[in-house]
Design a protein around this motif. Structure first.
Motif, short mmCIF file in Angstrom:
data_model
loop_
_atom_site.label_atom_id
_atom_site.label_comp_id
_atom_site.label_asym_id
_atom_site.label_seq_id
_atom_site.Cartn_x
_atom_site.Cartn_y
_atom_site.Cartn_z
N HIS A 149 -7.48 -6.39 29.63
CA HIS A 149 -6.23 -7.12 29.90
C HIS A 149 -6.10 -8.33 28.97
O HIS A 149 -5.03 -8.61 28.45
N GLY A 150 -7.21 -9.01 28.74
CA GLY A 150 -7.20 -10.15 27.83
C GLY A 150 -6.84 -9.75 26.41
O GLY A 150 -6.08 -10.42 25.73
N ARG A 151 -7.41 -8.60 25.95
CA ARG A 151 -7.07 -8.10 24.62
C ARG A 151 -5.59 -7.72 24.54
O ARG A 151 -4.92 -7.98 23.53
N PHE A 152 -5.07 -7.12 25.61
CA PHE A 152 -3.65 -6.77 25.63
C PHE A 152 -2.79 -8.03 25.49
O PHE A 152 -1.85 -8.05 24.69
N LEU A 153 -3.11 -9.06 26.25
CA LEU A 153 -2.32 -10.29 26.17
C LEU A 153 -2.43 -10.93 24.79
O LEU A 153 -1.44 -11.42 24.24
N ALA A 154 -3.63 -10.91 24.22
CA ALA A 154 -3.81 -11.50 22.89
C ALA A 154 -2.99 -10.73 21.86
O ALA A 154 -2.33 -11.33 21.00
N ASP A 155 -3.00 -9.39 21.94
CA ASP A 155 -2.22 -8.58 21.01
C ASP A 155 -0.73 -8.80 21.20
O ASP A 155 0.03 -8.89 20.24
N LYS A 156 -0.30 -8.88 22.43
CA LYS A 156 1.12 -9.01 22.74
C LYS A 156 1.67 -10.34 22.22
O LYS A 156 2.77 -10.39 21.70
N PHE A 157 0.92 -11.39 22.37
CA PHE A 157 1.43 -12.71 22.01
C PHE A 157 0.88 -13.22 20.67
O PHE A 157 1.11 -14.36 20.31
N ALA A 158 0.16 -12.38 19.93
CA ALA A 158 -0.39 -12.80 18.65
C ALA A 158 0.72 -13.03 17.63
O ALA A 158 0.69 -14.00 16.88
N GLY A 159 1.68 -12.15 17.55
CA GLY A 159 2.78 -12.31 16.60
C GLY A 159 3.88 -13.13 17.22
O GLY A 159 4.68 -12.61 17.99
N GLN A 160 3.93 -14.39 16.92
CA GLN A 160 4.95 -15.28 17.49
C GLN A 160 6.28 -15.05 16.79
O GLN A 160 6.33 -14.84 15.58
#
Length: 190
Positions: A149-160
């Motif tokens: 879940h943490g990796r998903f959130l990091a991927d989702k919000f990585a590209g601002q």
């Protein structure tokens, strides 16, 4: 509305409809049944304590505690179907069946040094190790799920999105982390 009220008082009209019962989650019901089975198994061990050698009583009580912990863990964290099936088999079959078979033996076989006691103690030790592994798998599964879940959130919000960026302002002064073992003015040594 008034018609139903008056009809209900005097026997006319339709009977009030009962809302449909809320369907229970089958997994939650299964976990509740496992909890009840663990309680029943623990009660059976307490009842048969005078017929069991202390070694077996201790092992069975420890297994009961681990089973109770496993049921509580899966009710909170969840687990795979295979893990639930294994735990249910341990609670409902793998421990009670040999316990009943052992208690059905003549009292001469209930001695601390008997072959039956030794065999049952070995079986309980194997079950204890399997249950400890199962508990570890359940806990690791929860950690892996959190990590995913943490990796998903990091991927989702990585590209601002550039439109969401605020104008650049200098960062406030952030103190440099100090090594508490190094005195001020001393050079850093490895």
């Amino acid at each position: 509305m008034i018609g139903r009220f008056v009809g209900g008082l005097f026997g006319g009209g339709q009977a009030p409809q009962v809302p449909p019962a809320v369907a229970l989650d089958p997994v939650a019901a299964e976990i509740a049944e496992m909890g009840a089975a663990v309680d029943a198994l623990r009660a059976a061990v307490r009842r048969s304590g005078s017929h069991l050698p202390p070694l077996l009583t201790s092992q069975l009580r420890h297994l009961g505690d681990l089973m109770r912990e496993a049921v509580a863990d899966i009710s909170i964290r969840g687990c795979s179907t295979e893990q639930r099936v294994l735990l249910n088999a341990m609670i409902c079959s793998y421990v009670p069946t040999p316990l009943q078979a052992y208690l059905a033996l003549p009292p001469a076989h209930h001695d601390e040094e008997s072959k039956a006691t030794f065999m049952f103690a070995e079986q309980l030790a194997t079950l204890e190790q399997t249950l400890a592994d199962l508990l570890n798998q359940i806990r690791i599964g929860a950690v892996e799920e959190l990590s995913t879940h943490g990796r998903f959130l990091a991927d989702k919000f990585a590209g601002q999105d550039a439109a969401l960026q605020l104008e650049h302002r200098p960062a406030p002064h952030v103190p440099v982390e100090r090594d508490p073992l190094r005195l001020e003015g001393q050079s850093w040594q490895h």
